[in-house]
Design an enzyme around this catalytic site. Structure first.
Site, PDB file in Angstrom:
ATOM      1  N   GLU A 193       0.793  -1.354  -0.015  1.00 13.36           N
ATOM      2  CA  GLU A 193      -0.138   0.086  -0.030  1.00 13.36           C
ATOM      3  C   GLU A 193       0.893   1.316  -0.004  1.00 13.36           C
ATOM      4  OE1 GLU A 193      -3.846  -1.848   2.102  1.00 13.36           O
ATOM      5  OE2 GLU A 193      -2.768  -0.470   3.368  1.00 13.36           O
ATOM      6  N   GLU A 381      -5.387  -8.671   0.608  1.00 10.03           N
ATOM      7  CA  GLU A 381      -6.273  -8.178   1.791  1.00 10.03           C
ATOM      8  C   GLU A 381      -7.708  -7.993   1.719  1.00 10.03           C
ATOM      9  OE1 GLU A 381      -4.472  -5.162   4.216  1.00 10.03           O
ATOM     10  OE2 GLU A 381      -2.348  -5.821   3.952  1.00 10.03           O
TER      11      GLU A 381
END
Length: 473
Positions: A193, A381
């Site tokens: 991320e 995720e």
């Protein structure tokens, strides 16, 4: 926060306030995804390992940041976390008992290189060797993330992600990891991320290292994007038979109203959240047409950088939790857009105040499948935090079971329609340190009593085990 009353699957579906008829949902079974679909769980080093000074580990930016007063709720730190560093063997046995065959975890840069560069900490190498070896002995495939937010503090002192030298520092770190573990690890992710750790850490200042403003954010973005590609090249060169990817935090973005200002604002937010780091890797450059305020990044670019930003990843990791609804906001600097919170829209939300919107992951899978050069997608995720309670030795987290079922239905729907998604990892295996929220939010399939380190498999963990075993649910 004040949590809404418990909501079942029916309530979760009521997130679209339009009168559109919901499409027919596929029947959710493991078999429906096919034999080659990868199933697993995900974690991150700083969030679970603890042992923050054990066996030669150096401080990371999160060790430093969390120790500062007022930075993390309740003054929590990751100093002990889930004590996974000492308890990994039992945790892997539990993982095995739950039928989980793929384990995503990150390496602590400062555990391997306490100063970020230079002298190698052999005790750190030995620890990860033990972890990897036991995974393989138990039939659990390790998926390693090189960088999950815990930059060595020694490198932050030198400028961290704002210093272009980090391309060399990161390259040396990636080389060490590939040479140390690549003989056994064949699934790698370069970054976790990047938009989150640059935006929250170098623009908003709410995450480590706590810097604020464009003067830090712009160079951090460019150097991170360079490292993203450089890490991929190094891993592929040194572990040629590996599958190499990188991961992005993605949110389906919609305008609040079908008005031109809101639509344009939503496009800017989408470019910032979902395209800023992906498109340079694909050879498309930064999305500067939508993000005109990012044009100042050009002064940090050197001849040849356009090519250095590119790397042909084997897979792209999508990490999705919610959607964002956007309205035009003239007074908001640069982006001229505001996110409208789930609470204000009267829709279901989690303990993180994130909207429960299963259709969002469906839209994202189609969005990213639309890039012709993305080979495949892995959901690295997906999960939810709810206020779980341990009662009589059990955690009945039906809300999380409903969440997982509804999101997986949308993954299956997208896959059946041709989206090139080939794996799904639940966040997270264990309850853990949730960054600035401390230990309050619980995302795990396994409950952790932080005072005793007792593990208790939740209802969602039992559901996931049975789902992976192919039981009719």
């Amino acid at each position: 926060m004040q949590q809404k009353p418990s909501m079942g699957a029916a309530a979760f579906c009521m997130t679209d306030t339009t009168n559109k008829q919901a499409p027919q949902q596929p029947v959710l079974t493991r078999a429906a995804f096919g034999d080659d679909f990868q199933w697993g769980v995900a974690t991150a080093a700083y969030q679970i390992e603890g042992a923050h000074t054990a066996e030669g580990k150096g401080p990371s930016i999160w060790d430093t940041f969390a120790s500062r007063k007022g930075k993390v709720k309740h003054s929590h730190t990751g100093n002990q976390a889930c004590d996974f560093f000492h308890r990994y063997s039992d945790d892997l046995l539990l993982m095995k008992a739950m039928g989980i065959q793929n384990f995503r975890f990150s390496l602590s840069w400062s555990r391997l290189l306490p100063d970020g560069t230079g002298k190698i900490n052999q005790a750190g190498i030995a620890y990860y060797n033990r972890l990897i070896d036991q995974c393989l002995e138990l039939g659990i495939t390790p998926w390693i993330t090189l960088y999950h937010w815990d930059l060595p503090q020694a490198l932050e002192i030198k400028g961290g992600w704002t210093n272009r030298d980090i391309v060399g520092w990161f390259g040396a770190y990636a080389t060490l990891c590939a040479n140390s573990f690549g003989d056994r690890v064949k699934h790698w992710m370069v970054l976790n991320e990047p938009m989150v750790f640059t935006g929250a850490g170098y623009f908003l200042g709410v995450h480590a290292p706590g810097r604020r403003g464009f003067g830090s954010f712009i160079p951090a973005v460019h150097h991170t994007a360079l490292c993203q590609a450089e890490g991929g090249r190094i891993l592929k060169q040194l572990v040629p038979d590996a599958q190499v990817g990188t991961t992005f935090s993605c949110s389906h973005v919609e305008p609040l109203r079908e008005q031109e200002n809101d639509i344009r604002a939503a496009k800017r937010v989408d470019a910032l959240l979902n395209r800023l780091f992906l498109e340079p890797a694909l050879g498309l450059g930064y999305p500067l047409e939508e993000l005109k305020f990012m044009r100042r990044i050009e002064k940090h670019m050197k001849p040849g950088d356009e090519e250095l930003l590119r790397f042909d990843f084997d897979f792209i990791g999508i990490q999705n939790y919610t959607r964002e609804v956007v309205r035009y906001a003239f007074w908001t600097p640069f982006i001229q857009a505001n996110l409208v919170p789930a609470k204000k829209r009267n829709v279901p939300y989690t303990h993180m105040n994130w909207e429960v919107y299963p259709e969002g992951i469906y839209h994202l899978l189609h969005k990213y499948s639309g890039y012709s050069t993305i080979r495949k997608l892995i959901i690295t995720e997906n999960g939810a935090a709810f206020p779980d309670e341990l009662r009589d030795g059990q955690v009945n987290d039906q809300q999380r079971v409903d969440f997982l079922q509804l999101y997986l239905q949308q993954v299956l729907r997208a896959r059946q329609e041709g989206a090139n998604v080939e794996g799904y990892f639940v966040w997270s295996f264990l309850d853990n340190f949730e960054w600035t929220e401390g230990y309050e939010p619980r995302f795990g399939l396994v409950h952790v009593d932080y005072s005793t380190q007792q593990r208790t498999v939740k209802s969602s963990g039992h559901w996931y085990r049975d789902f992976l075993r192919g039981h009719n649910l």
